[in-house]
Design an enzyme around this catalytic site. Structure first.
Site, PDB file in Angstrom:
ATOM      1  N   ASP A  64       9.927  14.631  -0.904  1.00 26.40           N
ATOM      2  CA  ASP A  64      10.801  14.106  -1.958  1.00 26.40           C
ATOM      3  C   ASP A  64      10.974  12.625  -1.678  1.00 26.40           C
ATOM      4  O   ASP A  64      11.243  12.224  -0.543  1.00 26.40           O
ATOM      5  CB  ASP A  64      12.145  14.815  -2.003  1.00 26.40           C
ATOM      6  CG  ASP A  64      12.819  14.570  -3.344  1.00 26.40           C
ATOM      7  OD1 ASP A  64      12.363  15.157  -4.346  1.00 26.40           O
ATOM      8  OD2 ASP A  64      13.759  13.753  -3.416  1.00 26.40           O
ATOM      9  N   PHE A 145       0.536   5.132  -8.440  1.00 26.15           N
ATOM     10  CA  PHE A 145       1.275   5.827  -9.494  1.00 26.15           C
ATOM     11  C   PHE A 145       2.719   5.330  -9.516  1.00 26.15           C
ATOM     12  O   PHE A 145       3.119   4.492  -8.698  1.00 26.15           O
ATOM     13  CB  PHE A 145       1.224   7.349  -9.268  1.00 26.15           C
ATOM     14  CG  PHE A 145       2.011   7.836  -8.072  1.00 26.15           C
ATOM     15  CD1 PHE A 145       1.506   7.715  -6.793  1.00 26.15           C
ATOM     16  CD2 PHE A 145       3.260   8.437  -8.229  1.00 26.15           C
ATOM     17  CE1 PHE A 145       2.221   8.174  -5.691  1.00 26.15           C
ATOM     18  CE2 PHE A 145       3.991   8.907  -7.137  1.00 26.15           C
ATOM     19  CZ  PHE A 145       3.468   8.761  -5.861  1.00 26.15           C
ATOM     20  N   TYR A 147       6.115   3.685  -9.618  1.00 28.84           N
ATOM     21  CA  TYR A 147       6.585   2.295  -9.593  1.00 28.84           C
ATOM     22  C   TYR A 147       5.629   1.368  -8.826  1.00 28.84           C
ATOM     23  O   TYR A 147       5.971   0.206  -8.590  1.00 28.84           O
ATOM     24  CB  TYR A 147       7.972   2.236  -8.940  1.00 28.84           C
ATOM     25  CG  TYR A 147       9.039   3.009  -9.692  1.00 28.84           C
ATOM     26  CD1 TYR A 147       9.727   2.425 -10.759  1.00 28.84           C
ATOM     27  CD2 TYR A 147       9.359   4.319  -9.347  1.00 28.84           C
ATOM     28  CE1 TYR A 147      10.708   3.131 -11.447  1.00 28.84           C
ATOM     29  CE2 TYR A 147      10.334   5.040 -10.027  1.00 28.84           C
ATOM     30  CZ  TYR A 147      11.001   4.444 -11.078  1.00 28.84           C
ATOM     31  OH  TYR A 147      11.963   5.136 -11.760  1.00 28.84           O
ATOM     32  N   LYS A 168      -2.413   1.139   1.192  1.00 32.25           N
ATOM     33  CA  LYS A 168      -1.079   1.651   0.854  1.00 32.25           C
ATOM     34  C   LYS A 168      -0.644   2.715   1.859  1.00 32.25           C
ATOM     35  O   LYS A 168       0.460   2.676   2.390  1.00 32.25           O
ATOM     36  CB  LYS A 168      -1.058   2.234  -0.575  1.00 32.25           C
ATOM     37  CG  LYS A 168       0.311   2.815  -0.941  1.00 32.25           C
ATOM     38  CD  LYS A 168       0.377   3.539  -2.286  1.00 32.25           C
ATOM     39  CE  LYS A 168       1.711   4.258  -2.427  1.00 32.25           C
ATOM     40  NZ  LYS A 168       1.810   5.115  -3.617  1.00 32.25           N
ATOM     41  N   ARG A 174       5.378   7.328   2.435  1.00 26.03           N
ATOM     42  CA  ARG A 174       4.743   8.653   2.570  1.00 26.03           C
ATOM     43  C   ARG A 174       3.826   8.664   3.792  1.00 26.03           C
ATOM     44  O   ARG A 174       3.809   9.625   4.555  1.00 26.03           O
ATOM     45  CB  ARG A 174       3.963   8.969   1.279  1.00 26.03           C
ATOM     46  CG  ARG A 174       3.425  10.399   1.211  1.00 26.03           C
ATOM     47  CD  ARG A 174       3.052  10.784  -0.211  1.00 26.03           C
ATOM     48  NE  ARG A 174       4.217  10.773  -1.087  1.00 26.03           N
ATOM     49  CZ  ARG A 174       4.463   9.798  -1.966  1.00 26.03           C
ATOM     50  NH1 ARG A 174       3.622   8.795  -2.139  1.00 26.03           N
ATOM     51  NH2 ARG A 174       5.573   9.821  -2.685  1.00 26.03           N
TER      52      ARG A 174
HETATM   53  P1  IMP Z   1       9.905  13.477  -6.736  1.00 29.44           P
HETATM   54  O1  IMP Z   1       8.632  14.123  -7.204  1.00 29.44           O
HETATM   55  O2  IMP Z   1      11.134  14.160  -7.198  1.00 29.44           O
HETATM   56  O3  IMP Z   1       9.876  13.228  -5.249  1.00 29.44           O
HETATM   57  O4  IMP Z   1       9.961  12.068  -7.451  1.00 29.44           O
HETATM   58  C1  IMP Z   1       9.351  10.978  -6.895  1.00 29.44           C
HETATM   59  C2  IMP Z   1       9.384   9.808  -7.878  1.00 29.44           C
HETATM   60  O5  IMP Z   1       9.627   8.623  -7.117  1.00 29.44           O
HETATM   61  C3  IMP Z   1       8.036   9.623  -8.552  1.00 29.44           C
HETATM   62  O6  IMP Z   1       7.997  10.238  -9.807  1.00 29.44           O
HETATM   63  C4  IMP Z   1       7.942   8.113  -8.663  1.00 29.44           C
HETATM   64  O7  IMP Z   1       8.650   7.686  -9.788  1.00 29.44           O
HETATM   65  C5  IMP Z   1       8.691   7.619  -7.434  1.00 29.44           C
HETATM   66  N1  IMP Z   1       7.780   7.465  -6.290  1.00 29.44           N
HETATM   67  C6  IMP Z   1       7.778   8.192  -5.127  1.00 29.44           C
HETATM   68  N2  IMP Z   1       6.807   7.772  -4.307  1.00 29.44           N
HETATM   69  C7  IMP Z   1       6.158   6.804  -4.965  1.00 29.44           C
HETATM   70  C8  IMP Z   1       5.041   5.989  -4.622  1.00 29.44           C
HETATM   71  O8  IMP Z   1       4.396   6.120  -3.577  1.00 29.44           O
HETATM   72  N3  IMP Z   1       4.690   5.078  -5.546  1.00 29.44           N
HETATM   73  C9  IMP Z   1       5.346   4.910  -6.723  1.00 29.44           C
HETATM   74  N4  IMP Z   1       6.378   5.647  -7.099  1.00 29.44           N
HETATM   75  C10 IMP Z   1       6.791   6.594  -6.218  1.00 29.44           C
END
Ligand code: IMP
Length: 202
Positions: A64, A145, A147, A168, A174
């Site tokens: 998350d 992807f 932001y 990255k 991550r």
């Molecule tokens: P989750 O799936 O609930 O963890 O939501 C994560 C959200 O955070 C994604 O939909 C992106 O908007 C943002 N996000 C998380 N990690 C990244 C990344 O590595 N790059 C860009 N956006 C990220």
């Protein structure tokens, strides 16, 4: 070794496979779970628990993650995926972020990732990774992807979306969280409680 990952996000899956190439990554969508915890660790645990009951005796994992912007009091934070509303709309999220930062000089931000693991013995572990940077004035780049086109990591003049996947992953939230997770999967890691304490003390 098989590793069940609680996500339907193909971008996350690709990065996880790149960062943990020695594992056989098997996606299992925790469809229907409500991610209503107040923090990343809580939501990662909700997701991993949802699939762990289906894969007893195996390693399961959930990520998350999200973006925290200092001038916005930590928003979008746990609402990163749904910042501009449901369902997730990346261009709208990015446009809203830029709008909310119009005229704001302090562009400091960080990406945070919590990775929750459930081991074959049923024990839970949570580890974290974070990368600091700033929000650009305009998007750039086509990789990655979410932001990524707006996030410029410290020490770089390029956005995450202008870096290669390897660049990255080497510095990302991550990549860092999964480096910790790799130690736990290899049997070298701290237990979940000490990892949680580390985060709580930051
Ligand atoms: P989750 O799936 O609930 O963890 O939501 C994560 C959200 O955070 C994604 O939909 C992106 O908007 C943002 N996000 C998380 N990690 C990244 C990344 O590595 N790059 C860009 N956006 C990220």
């Amino acid at each position: 070794m098989k590793l069940y990952v609680a996500t339907h996000n193909e971008h996350k899956l690709r990065e996880i496979s790149q960062i943990l190439p020695k594992f056989e990554i098997v996606a299992d969508d925790p469809a229907g779970v409500v991610e209503d915890a107040p923090d990343f660790a809580g939501n990662a645990l909700i997701k991993v628990r949802a699939i762990a009951s289906r894969h007893r005796g195996e390693w399961c994992m959930a990520d998350d993650s999200g973006l925290k912007v200092a001038a916005l009091g930590g928003a979008p934070g746990v609402r990163s995926a749904r910042y501009a509303g449901e369902p997730t709309n990346t261009p709208a999220n990015n446009a809203l972020l830029l709008k909310n930062l119009e005229g704001v000089a302090d562009r400091r931000a960080n990406f945070t990732c919590a990775v929750a693991l459930v081991g074959p013995d049923g024990r839970e572990h949570v580890v974290f990774g974070r990368v600091f940077g700033r929000i650009a004035l305009a998007p750039s780049g086509a990789e990655g992807f979410g932001y990524d086109p707006l996030f410029v990591p410290d020490g770089f003049e390029k956005s995450f979306a202008e870096l290669s996947a390897a660049e990255k992953n080497a510095i990302s939230h991550r990549g860092r969280a999964l480096a910790e997770a790799r130690r736990i999967l290899a049997g070298e890691g701290a237990d979940g409680f000490s990892s949680m304490r580390k985060e709580a003390s930051r």
